[in-house]
Design a protein around this motif. Structure first.
Motif, mmCIF file in Angstrom:
data_model
loop_
_atom_site.group_PDB
_atom_site.id
_atom_site.type_symbol
_atom_site.label_atom_id
_atom_site.label_comp_id
_atom_site.label_asym_id
_atom_site.label_seq_id
_atom_site.Cartn_x
_atom_site.Cartn_y
_atom_site.Cartn_z
ATOM 1 N N ASP A 37 -0.811 -1.699 -7.178
ATOM 2 C CA ASP A 37 -0.970 -0.286 -6.819
ATOM 3 C C ASP A 37 -1.077 0.643 -8.021
ATOM 4 O O ASP A 37 -1.862 1.581 -8.012
ATOM 5 N N HIS A 38 -0.283 0.405 -9.060
ATOM 6 C CA HIS A 38 -0.213 1.331 -10.190
ATOM 7 C C HIS A 38 -1.098 0.929 -11.368
ATOM 8 O O HIS A 38 -1.064 1.563 -12.413
ATOM 9 N N GLU A 39 -1.905 -0.115 -11.185
ATOM 10 C CA GLU A 39 -2.824 -0.539 -12.245
ATOM 11 C C GLU A 39 -4.185 0.101 -12.012
ATOM 12 O O GLU A 39 -4.634 0.259 -10.875
ATOM 13 N N PHE A 40 -4.861 0.446 -13.111
ATOM 14 C CA PHE A 40 -6.170 1.078 -13.026
ATOM 15 C C PHE A 40 -7.260 0.014 -12.985
ATOM 16 O O PHE A 40 -7.231 -0.945 -13.749
ATOM 17 N N TYR A 41 -8.235 0.180 -12.087
ATOM 18 C CA TYR A 41 -9.387 -0.707 -11.949
ATOM 19 C C TYR A 41 -10.652 0.138 -12.076
ATOM 20 O O TYR A 41 -10.675 1.303 -11.684
ATOM 21 N N ASP A 42 -11.698 -0.465 -12.572
ATOM 22 C CA ASP A 42 -12.966 0.234 -12.750
ATOM 23 C C ASP A 42 -13.467 0.753 -11.397
ATOM 24 O O ASP A 42 -13.419 0.042 -10.391
#
Length: 181
Positions: A37-42
């Motif tokens: 949830d708190h990780e950034f994805y392109d």
């Protein structure tokens, strides 16, 4: 996009196409099996998932994004952030005027979060002019769906009219929101 968004897209796709449909889309999109949830994805991953869902559902990307905005409010925002939303506005108009403050509060949970910004002006008793500023492109239908669902949360039917904004000094999406109790 943060994983929270992609997890919600998984929920919408699973609701519409089942878990087999989600797996088919996920694999075709070359997306990870799980999203933190708190990780950034392109953003490209998010748009591939939405585009493939549109193909499977025989509709267009804008329709899926708008539906996702509605789903986001009902299944994620109100369940996870309901108290924060309700404390950000006593009614729909008040909430929209406080969207930037709401996003600032959410920013503390998500490192690197770059929220959109909104300029809201009442233009009539049941009409608002909203300028939507974002570094992301193509997500305007998602915002329209969010406005529709938040309007329902506050007891209004919201009709959104996009307005040509080429004369505006800063690039934004300009819209008029018509509210009906």
């Amino acid at each position: 996009m943060f994983g929270l968004i992609n997890n919600a897209i998984r929920g919408l796709i699973t609701e519409d196409l089942g878990s087999d449909g989600w797996e088919r889309i996920r694999k075709t999109a070359k997306a990870e099996t799980t999203f933190s949830d708190h990780e950034f994805y392109d953003d490209e991953i998010t748009m591939r998932l939405v585009s493939l869902a549109a193909q499977e559902l025989h509709t267009n990307v804008d329709t899926v994004l708008r539906r996702f905005g509605n789903y986001w409010v009902q299944e994620i925002a109100l369940k996870s952030y309901g108290a924060m939303i309700d404390s950000s506005g006593v009614d729909f108009q008040d909430l929209l005027r406080n969207l930037d403050h709401l996003h600032d509060r959410i920013r503390s949970e998500f490192s690197g979060y770059q929220p959109p910004y909104f300029r809201v002006k009442m233009t009539g008793e049941n009409q608002m002019l909203v300028d939507y500023y974002s570094q992301r492109t193509g997500f305007e239908p998602f915002v329209l769906g969010i406005f529709e669902a938040l309007g329902r949360h506050y007891g209004h039917e919201v009709r959104v009219e996009l307005v040509e904004s080429s004369t505006h000094l800063l690039p934004c999406t300009r819209m008029v929101l018509h509210l009906r109790p």
